[in-house]
Design an enzyme around this catalytic site. Structure first.
Site: not given
Length: 466
Positions: A123-124, A167
């Site tokens: 996600k990051t 996110e």
């Protein structure tokens, strides 16, 4: 129903319990920039807290009911327990309270387009890639990142009301409180089993996330994931697939890695071919992450030239296969991996680099995850030449004695991996300093504070007299 309009100052003074967290601090900064009075508390001082103080926030170190004065709204995280003194005081005073995910979801309503990046892993990094692409386009995005990205100046960047990028974590179903116009699902695996019953519960939660996207929005999903077809059936919007192995709308082909581990590949967008796409980050997993970013930004009209050049310039966020430096010609890398799949991927990436031995210094994250995925963890370190496991990082949990790092070490040993248990960070650093060879790679790995071992090595902070 709770609503929060950034332009409606009904709640003039907002208090954040746990304001030093990466997501909470970003929300606090958004409110500060929009004229709100912001205060909050956290258990320890950090550079993030100092940054917020310089921007005008009043922040207390430690949680106390005495901090709750003249406040209109309190925001708290999932890590805050119901007996937190500030939360208890707020309820006594009838001050409205809201959890972080609900607050962020309400904030998303203020933007024309909201992009939410979900998935068990990546996600990051994917949000970071999207940040650079959007920032290099004519769009002025507001970005909430789960890590620090030097190219945007930290973990948050403020833009206009056209686009919000964030996110979207599945833990406790938090992302079901969001209002995305574009939802990205990178992958779906077992994790957070202190909340989820099993993989079916997790898949059902991702299905519900997909169903949140409006009919004029888009679901962008990894078509190589075994659960993708189930999720796609629940979507009531445009679906765009990406992948490498299966037939997808966006596909990577002709994949090559150089001696430093960086990939080059071709991208096929339906009938359009883009040749020699080069990434500034390593690993096959980052090809998947980049395909998600390409699918999203191409769909909203950003030129392929901007997308490809931005991806090449993206060099990664902190703690995601981050090269920290060298000592005695030993390369020190730090990585946030704390799930078996992430560990395998990180070590596979390291193996693609021309080097001598790969050392992995692993700090397990939470007792429940270590216990639930013990067998999976035991098979995750096969690409490491040397493994050191230290104590479990408790995070939000208490040690009930259900699992110890020594249990994990014994499991890893059964796979014929060279592994030892060491409790003290300084002892680990001394051992590495004494035993690592010229040309070795040392990876500090985990979502806790294991990065401190790398800092000790780079700064030679070991006390050899002890």
């Amino acid at each position: 129903m709770f609503t929060f309009n950034i332009d409606n100052h009904k709640y003039n003074h907002v208090y954040f319990i746990g304001i030093g967290g990466i997501s909470m601090s970003a929300l606090a900064e958004i409110l500060l920039s929009n004229g709100y009075k912001v205060s909050g508390s956290d258990m320890k001082y950090s550079p993030i807290i100092e940054k917020l103080r310089q921007k005008g926030a009043k922040i207390y170190i430690g949680h106390s009911e005495e901090n709750i004065k003249d406040i209109d709204l309190i925001v708290y995280t999932s890590a805050i327990s119901n007996d937190n003194p500030e939360l208890v005081k707020a309820k006594q005073l009838n001050i409205p309270t809201i959890d972080r995910a609900t607050f962020l979801g309400q904030l998303m309503k203020n933007y024309e387009n909201s992009i939410a990046v979900a998935g068990t892993h990546g996600k990051t990094t994917t949000t970071g890639m999207l940040s650079i692409i959007l920032d290099n386009s004519e769009i002025s995005p507001t970005i909430l990142l789960g890590g620090k990205l030097d190219q945007i100046g930290g973990n948050v960047k403020l833009g206009d009301n056209e686009c919000l990028l964030t996110e979207a974590c599945e833990y406790k179903g938090n992302f079901l409180k969001f209002y995305p116009t574009t939802g990205i699902i990178l992958n779906i695996e077992e994790d957070h089993l202190d909340y989820f019953k099993d993989i079916n519960h997790i898949v059902d939660t991702f299905k519900d996330f997909a169903s949140l996207i409006p009919s004029n929005g888009a679901l962008i999903i990894n078509n190589d994931d075994e659960h993708a077809s189930q999720v796609i059936k629940k979507a009531n919007c445009n679906v765009i697939t990406f992948g490498i192995n299966n037939n997808s709308d966006i596909t990577a082909t002709n994949i090559k890695f150089n001696n430093a581990g960086f990939p080059t590949f071709d991208v096929k967008i339906k009938d359009k071919l883009i040749e020699n796409v080069t990434l500034g980050v390593m690993g096959i997993h980052n090809i998947y992450n980049s395909l998600a970013a390409i699918a999203c930004t191409y769909n909203i009209g950003i030129s392929t030239e901007t997308i490809i050049s931005s991806l090449k310039s993206y060099t990664g966020t902190h703690r995601r296969f981050e090269t920290k430096g060298k000592v005695n010609n030993i390369t020190i890398i730090d990585d946030y991996a704390h799930h078996p799949t992430e560990i395998k991927t990180t070590l596979d990436t390291a193996k693609k680099i021309k080097a001598n031995n790969v050392w992995c210094i692993f700090q397990p994250h939470t007792y429940t995850r270590t216990k639930a995925l013990l067998n999976e963890f035991s098979h995750a370190f096969n690409d490491a030449d040397k493994v050191i496991v230290t104590d479990i990082y408790a995070a939000r949990e208490k040690d009930t004695g259900i699992i110890h790092s020594k249990d994990l070490v014994n499991k890893i040993k059964s796979q014929d991996v060279d592994v030892v248990y060491m409790k003290d960070f300084e002892d680990i650093a001394k051992y590495i300093f004494k035993n690592a060879d010229d040309g070795d790679i040392v990876i500090t790995m985990g979502a806790g504070d294991i990065f401190k071992v790398g800092e000790m090595l780079l700064n030679n902070q070991m006390d050899y007299s002890a």
